[in-house]
Every structure is written in structure tokens, then in C-alpha cells.
Design an enzyme around this catalytic site. Structure first.
Site, PDB file in Angstrom:
ATOM      1  N   THR A   1      20.397  15.770 -30.561  1.00  0.00           N
ATOM      2  CA  THR A   1      20.559  15.777 -32.016  1.00  0.00           C
ATOM      3  C   THR A   1      20.157  17.126 -32.609  1.00  0.00           C
ATOM      4  O   THR A   1      19.202  17.767 -32.123  1.00  0.00           O
ATOM      5  CB  THR A   1      19.735  14.635 -32.665  1.00  0.00           C
ATOM      6  OG1 THR A   1      19.641  14.866 -34.065  1.00  0.00           O
ATOM      7  CG2 THR A   1      18.339  14.526 -32.105  1.00  0.00           C
TER       8      THR A   1
ATOM      9  N   SER B   1      11.151  13.196 -37.057  1.00  0.00           N
ATOM     10  CA  SER B   1      10.766  11.785 -36.927  1.00  0.00           C
ATOM     11  C   SER B   1      10.414  11.570 -35.457  1.00  0.00           C
ATOM     12  O   SER B   1      10.700  12.433 -34.611  1.00  0.00           O
ATOM     13  CB  SER B   1      11.929  10.866 -37.299  1.00  0.00           C
ATOM     14  OG  SER B   1      12.925  10.909 -36.275  1.00  0.00           O
TER      15      SER B   1
ATOM     16  N   TYR C   1      11.894   9.469 -33.547  1.00  0.00           N
ATOM     17  CA  TYR C   1      13.196   9.407 -32.869  1.00  0.00           C
ATOM     18  C   TYR C   1      13.628  10.822 -32.444  1.00  0.00           C
ATOM     19  O   TYR C   1      14.001  11.054 -31.286  1.00  0.00           O
ATOM     20  CB  TYR C   1      14.255   8.777 -33.801  1.00  0.00           C
ATOM     21  CG  TYR C   1      15.648   9.219 -33.474  1.00  0.00           C
ATOM     22  CD1 TYR C   1      16.297   8.734 -32.349  1.00  0.00           C
ATOM     23  CD2 TYR C   1      16.301  10.169 -34.262  1.00  0.00           C
ATOM     24  CE1 TYR C   1      17.567   9.183 -32.019  1.00  0.00           C
ATOM     25  CE2 TYR C   1      17.563  10.611 -33.940  1.00  0.00           C
ATOM     26  CZ  TYR C   1      18.199  10.125 -32.818  1.00  0.00           C
ATOM     27  OH  TYR C   1      19.438  10.577 -32.482  1.00  0.00           O
ATOM     28  N   HIS C   2      13.581  11.767 -33.396  1.00  0.00           N
ATOM     29  CA  HIS C   2      14.004  13.129 -33.065  1.00  0.00           C
ATOM     30  C   HIS C   2      13.091  13.722 -31.983  1.00  0.00           C
ATOM     31  O   HIS C   2      13.539  14.450 -31.097  1.00  0.00           O
ATOM     32  CB  HIS C   2      14.004  14.014 -34.315  1.00  0.00           C
ATOM     33  CG  HIS C   2      15.075  13.650 -35.315  1.00  0.00           C
ATOM     34  ND1 HIS C   2      14.819  12.931 -36.456  1.00  0.00           N
ATOM     35  CD2 HIS C   2      16.409  13.884 -35.322  1.00  0.00           C
ATOM     36  CE1 HIS C   2      15.951  12.743 -37.126  1.00  0.00           C
ATOM     37  NE2 HIS C   2      16.928  13.314 -36.459  1.00  0.00           N
TER      38      HIS C   2
ATOM     39  N   LYS D   1      14.100  12.733 -28.567  1.00  0.00           N
ATOM     40  CA  LYS D   1      15.244  13.500 -28.054  1.00  0.00           C
ATOM     41  C   LYS D   1      14.797  14.887 -27.561  1.00  0.00           C
ATOM     42  O   LYS D   1      15.397  15.439 -26.642  1.00  0.00           O
ATOM     43  CB  LYS D   1      16.315  13.661 -29.138  1.00  0.00           C
ATOM     44  CG  LYS D   1      16.756  12.372 -29.811  1.00  0.00           C
ATOM     45  CD  LYS D   1      17.672  11.536 -28.967  1.00  0.00           C
ATOM     46  CE  LYS D   1      19.106  11.851 -29.234  1.00  0.00           C
ATOM     47  NZ  LYS D   1      20.016  10.795 -28.741  1.00  0.00           N
TER      48      LYS D   1
HETATM   49  N1  USQ Z   1      19.556  10.814 -46.905  1.00  0.00           N
HETATM   50  C1  USQ Z   1      19.634  10.616 -48.275  1.00  0.00           C
HETATM   51  N2  USQ Z   1      19.963   9.388 -48.725  1.00  0.00           N
HETATM   52  C2  USQ Z   1      20.235   8.342 -47.913  1.00  0.00           C
HETATM   53  C3  USQ Z   1      20.162   8.540 -46.511  1.00  0.00           C
HETATM   54  C4  USQ Z   1      19.811   9.788 -46.046  1.00  0.00           C
HETATM   55  O1  USQ Z   1      19.400  11.544 -49.062  1.00  0.00           O
HETATM   56  O2  USQ Z   1      20.518   7.241 -48.426  1.00  0.00           O
HETATM   57  C5  USQ Z   1      19.234  12.157 -46.375  1.00  0.00           C
HETATM   58  C6  USQ Z   1      18.063  12.190 -45.421  1.00  0.00           C
HETATM   59  O3  USQ Z   1      16.846  12.325 -46.118  1.00  0.00           O
HETATM   60  C7  USQ Z   1      18.415  13.387 -44.538  1.00  0.00           C
HETATM   61  C8  USQ Z   1      19.942  13.399 -44.522  1.00  0.00           C
HETATM   62  O4  USQ Z   1      20.360  12.567 -45.601  1.00  0.00           O
HETATM   63  O5  USQ Z   1      17.988  14.579 -45.150  1.00  0.00           O
HETATM   64  C9  USQ Z   1      20.554  12.861 -43.232  1.00  0.00           C
HETATM   65  O6  USQ Z   1      20.065  11.556 -43.012  1.00  0.00           O
HETATM   66  P1  USQ Z   1      20.815  10.518 -42.043  1.00  0.00           P
HETATM   67  O7  USQ Z   1      20.131   9.195 -42.227  1.00  0.00           O
HETATM   68  O8  USQ Z   1      22.279  10.581 -42.235  1.00  0.00           O
HETATM   69  O9  USQ Z   1      20.522  11.161 -40.618  1.00  0.00           O
HETATM   70  P2  USQ Z   1      19.258  11.092 -39.651  1.00  0.00           P
HETATM   71  O10 USQ Z   1      18.261  10.074 -40.007  1.00  0.00           O
HETATM   72  O11 USQ Z   1      18.743  12.493 -39.482  1.00  0.00           O
HETATM   73  O12 USQ Z   1      19.893  10.607 -38.286  1.00  0.00           O
HETATM   74  C10 USQ Z   1      21.302  10.574 -38.020  1.00  0.00           C
HETATM   75  C11 USQ Z   1      21.550   9.595 -36.866  1.00  0.00           C
HETATM   76  C12 USQ Z   1      20.862  10.138 -35.623  1.00  0.00           C
HETATM   77  C13 USQ Z   1      21.328  11.565 -35.368  1.00  0.00           C
HETATM   78  C14 USQ Z   1      21.066  12.437 -36.582  1.00  0.00           C
HETATM   79  C15 USQ Z   1      21.563  13.838 -36.479  1.00  0.00           C
HETATM   80  O13 USQ Z   1      21.069   8.311 -37.190  1.00  0.00           O
HETATM   81  O14 USQ Z   1      21.148   9.281 -34.521  1.00  0.00           O
HETATM   82  O15 USQ Z   1      20.628  12.095 -34.262  1.00  0.00           O
HETATM   83  O16 USQ Z   1      21.747  11.850 -37.704  1.00  0.00           O
HETATM   84  S1  USQ Z   1      20.526  14.991 -37.345  1.00  0.00           S
HETATM   85  O17 USQ Z   1      20.307  14.510 -38.711  1.00  0.00           O
HETATM   86  O18 USQ Z   1      21.169  16.265 -37.337  1.00  0.00           O
HETATM   87  O19 USQ Z   1      19.243  14.999 -36.644  1.00  0.00           O
END
Ligand code: USQ
Length: 383
Positions: A144, A179, A181-182, A185
Site C-alpha cells: 500500500t 495505522s 494495518y499500514h 504491510k
Molecule cells: N476519508 C475521508 N472521508 C471518508 C473516508 C476517508 O475524508 O469518509 C479520507 C481519509 O481520512 C484518508 C483518505 O480519505 O485521508 C483515504 O481513506 P480511505 O479510507 O479511502 O483509504 P485507507 O484507509 O488509507 O485505505 C484504503 C484501503 C487499503 C489500502 C489503502 C491505500 O482500505 O486497503 O491499502 O487505501 S493508501 O491509502 O494509499 O494507503
């Protein structure tokens, strides 16, 4: 090729299994339905129910004549997994078999322990299955972008050369997970790098950003083939969530200021990237190949405004609200990650067009009655 897809029931695993089968590869999809169990335990079921793997494999066979084999197996069980590698003799294993949610990993001790045990346990079992039973098998692992965090310097593709007191060395790029989770990974990447350095196994670690999308070319053929689609705060990614919120008349939940930038990609591009990585194995021995897997950068605020504009165009009155950020993450930050590797291999990105967003919102509108608005506001805090 003989392609083993671990986590083959998942949002990405199932479309991947169909994608490879459609291209004539021999595919075995493996899953123990962990994500389904965790979703049920946290009241985070997807928008629409999906059949189990055997039923969906039967549907693929009857609709397309392509066969996908499947097995119910816990991939943390190293002995069972090595046996499976011995029997199937995969050329490539695509490893998605992980607890995929950052919020889930932050719920409490039990969830933290499950995330670490499952994610690191599956990765260790995969590495040992390759070492013991299929030494030429290429491991394509889904990492990720969140492993890097949001440092105040450019993010490279996996590696960085550091000069210190007049001497130079090449290291894995510094990582700081947002997090547990991260962080799990990050541990996976360290394990893969360690065993590659020792044994010269073939590894590609794909650092993927948040994915969006409801379907894929193969899944479009029939409703039974669609991957599960989460819009809840635990398993739903942000664009998918905003699309459902727009359709359901719930103001879009921008966490904090919404200035957080991430690299996003369409589900169909995940399939392209994994295929490109599989067909072009790494050439360097003793070092994992690391590729940054996203196509476009957006801030959360940009995304909310895009979804609002498209939703309003469809006659919806989409609101945007700033909710207190339940996560501990930088909201104002520099973000410049490299992502040349997959483009060099031939990736042709699908950009996030207004048509794509409209198509997603219209899909959810057709299933508006299935939306449970109680799953939308964040229930898990990092505090
Ligand atoms: N966010 C909002 N509002 C929401 C949901 C999320 O503002 O209702 C924000 C979060 O705070 C964050 C961003 O949107 O800054 C991305 O959040 P996300 O929930 O889309 O992504 P994340 O929790 O980081 O995890 C997801 C997948 C995970 C993957 C990751 C890639 O669930 O499996 O590894 O995206 S990354 O984000 O690049 O680490």
C-alpha cells in the site's frame, strides 16, 4: 500461466481471478472468508450480498466456459499452503490475503492482534510455500502507498539512495504507516525484502493507493459476478463511500480539512497493473521489485467537490460536510510520489471521469433501498 490468487473472494481478488481466467490462464482462487466474517461482526456488510466462491466460479463457467478452481483455506496455515503450492505448482501467486482495513486495525487489541497475525502470517506462509514447494514462483504482493506515509520529501518507488558522512547506500524507502494495518504491510515488505536478499526469490511488491469502482469488464457480464462493494466507514474506500453518500442523500463525510492527498486508481487499473507485473517478472535477483500503483492524485476535498458536481448534474442535491477527523494523519502536507514503473511496463490509465462517477452514482441509485445510512459516519477513532 498457472496463477494462484490468495484472497480470491475479495473486492480485488475476485475480479483478478476472472481477469486472468478470461485471458486463458489456469486460475486457482483461495479464500477463508475472513473479510466476510469481520464485515458481519462489525455491521459492515457490502451494499449487495455476493455468492460464495464455488457459486461464482460455477457462474463464470456457465456464462463464459472459463473455469476458475477455488479452495477454502486459511493462508496463515503454512503447511496447508505449502501443500497447495506443491499440488498446483503456480508460476505466479498474487497475494491479497490480508485484513485490508485501516479503521478495523485501530478498533482495539483483538483487532490489532488479528491484523498483525493474519497479515504477517499469510506473507510468511507464502514466502515459505515458495521456498519449500515452488522456488520459481513469482510472488506478486499487494502492498500500500500508505506504507510511505506523507513525508516532506519526494516518495521514490520503494528504494532511496542515502549519502551520510561521505558514504552512500541504497535502502528501502523510509516508511511510516498511518495505522496498524499500514504498519502490518510495512512488516510484509521487510519480510519479502529479507527473504529475497537471502534466497533470490522473485518478488513484486505493489504499493497501491485507494481503489474505486463497482465492477470490471468480466464482472459487467452478470450481476452474480460483481465483487462486493463496501461503503461503510470500516471497509469502504473514500470514493466508493462518497458515491453512495451522494446517492443516499447523506452529506459527503470529508474528514477534517480534506486537504489529505492520496494516489487513487480505478479497479480496472488494479487488474491491468497486476497483469503487467505478472507478465513481466522482475529481472534483478536478491531484491524485491517495488512499484507504486496509482494513476491520479486527489485531495479528499477535490473528490467531494467532483462527486457533488456530478451528483448535482443528476438532479441530486449533494451536500458536503467536514466531520472531525477520526484518524491521526497529516491534513496539510507535501505529496509527490513517483509512479513511473507501471507506466513503463505499459499501463494505460482509466482516469476518474465525470461519466465514470455518474455511472457509479446511477448504479447505487438503482439499489438505493439497500443503503443502510447507519454505516456511514465514522465509528472508529485513532485516539
Ligand atoms: N476519508 C475521508 N472521508 C471518508 C473516508 C476517508 O475524508 O469518509 C479520507 C481519509 O481520512 C484518508 C483518505 O480519505 O485521508 C483515504 O481513506 P480511505 O479510507 O479511502 O483509504 P485507507 O484507509 O488509507 O485505505 C484504503 C484501503 C487499503 C489500502 C489503502 C491505500 O482500505 O486497503 O491499502 O487505501 S493508501 O491509502 O494509499 O494507503
Amino acid at each position: 500461466m498457472r496463477v494462484l490468487v490468495l484472497g480470491g473472494d475479495g473486492y480485488l481478488g475476485w475480479p483478478t481471478a476472472m481477469h486472468f481466467a478470461a485471458r486463458g490462464h489456469e486460475v486457482l482462487a483461495v479464500d477463508n472468508y475472513l473479510r466476510r466474517r469481520l464485515a458481519a461482526e462489525t455491521n459492515s456488510q457490502p451494499l449487495l450480498p455476493t455468492d460464495d466462491l464455488p457459486s461464482r466460479c460455477d457462474a463464470v463457467a456457465s456464462l463464459s466456459g472459463k473455469s476458475i478452481a477455488c479452495r477454502d483455506l486459511d493462508c496463515t496455515d503454512g503447511e496447508a499452503l505449502a501443500g497447495l503450492f506443491r499440488d498446483f505448482a503456480p508460476d505466479t501467486v498474487i497475494h491479497y490475503a490480508e485484513q485490508p482495513s485501516a479503521p478495523y486495525s485501530m478498533m482495539g487489541y483483538d483487532q490489532a492482534r488479528l491484523t498483525l497475525q493474519n497479515n504477517i502470517g499469510t506473507t510468511l506462509s507464502v514466502i515459505w510455500a515458495v521456498l519449500r514447494a515452488a522456488p520459481h514462483c513469482h510472488i506478486v504482493k499487494l502492498g500500500t502507498m500508505g506504507e510511505y506515509g506523507t513525508p516532506n520529501i519526494d516518495i521514490e518507488e520503494g528504494w532511496i539512495e542515502i549519502e551520510h558522512k561521505g558514504r552512500k547506500e541504497r535502502f528501502l524507502y523510509p516508511r511510516q504507516g498511518g495505522s496498524l494495518y499500514h504498519t502490518s504491510k510495512i512488516c510484509d515488505t521487510d519480510l519479502l525484502a529479507f527473504y529475497t536478499r537471502l534466497n533470490g526469490i522473485a518478488v513484486t511488491d505493489l504499493m497501491q493507493g485507494p481503489v474505486y469502482g463497482i465492477s470490471s469488464d468480466e464482472a459487467d457480464r452478470d450481476a452474480r459476478l460483481r465483487p462486493h462493494f463496501h461503503y461503510d466507514d470500516i471497509f469502504g474506500t473514500v470514493i466508493n463511500r462518497f458515491v453512495v453518500q451522494a446517492a443516499a442523500g447523506v452529506p459527503l463525510t470529508v474528514y477534517g480539512s480534506g486537504s489529505q492527498v492520496r494516489g487513487y486508481l480505478d479497479l480496472r487499473d488494479t487488474l491491468q497493473c497486476v497483469e503487467l507485473a505478472t507478465l513481466n517478472p522482475p529481472t534483478k535477483k536478491f531484491e524485491p521489485r517495488i512499484l507504486n500503483q496509482f494513476t491520479e492524485l486527489f485531495s479528499v476535498r477535490d473528490l467531494a467537490e467532483r462527486v457533488k458536481q456530478v451528483g448535482d448534474g443528476l438532479g441530486l442535491e449533494v451536500g458536503i460536510r467536514s466531520v472531525p477527523n477520526p484518524r491521526k494523519e497529516r491534513e496539510e502536507h507535501f505529496y509527490q510520489p513517483a509512479h513511473d514503473g507501471l507506466a513503463t511496463l505499459g499501463l494505460k490509465p482509466h482516469v476518474l471521469s465525470d461519466d465514470r462517477l455518474a455511472e457509479m452514482i446511477e448504479f447505487v441509485l438503482r439499489h438505493r433501498d439497500a443503503v443502510d445510512v447507519g454505516k456511514i459516519l465514522p465509528r472508529v477513532s485513532w485516539a
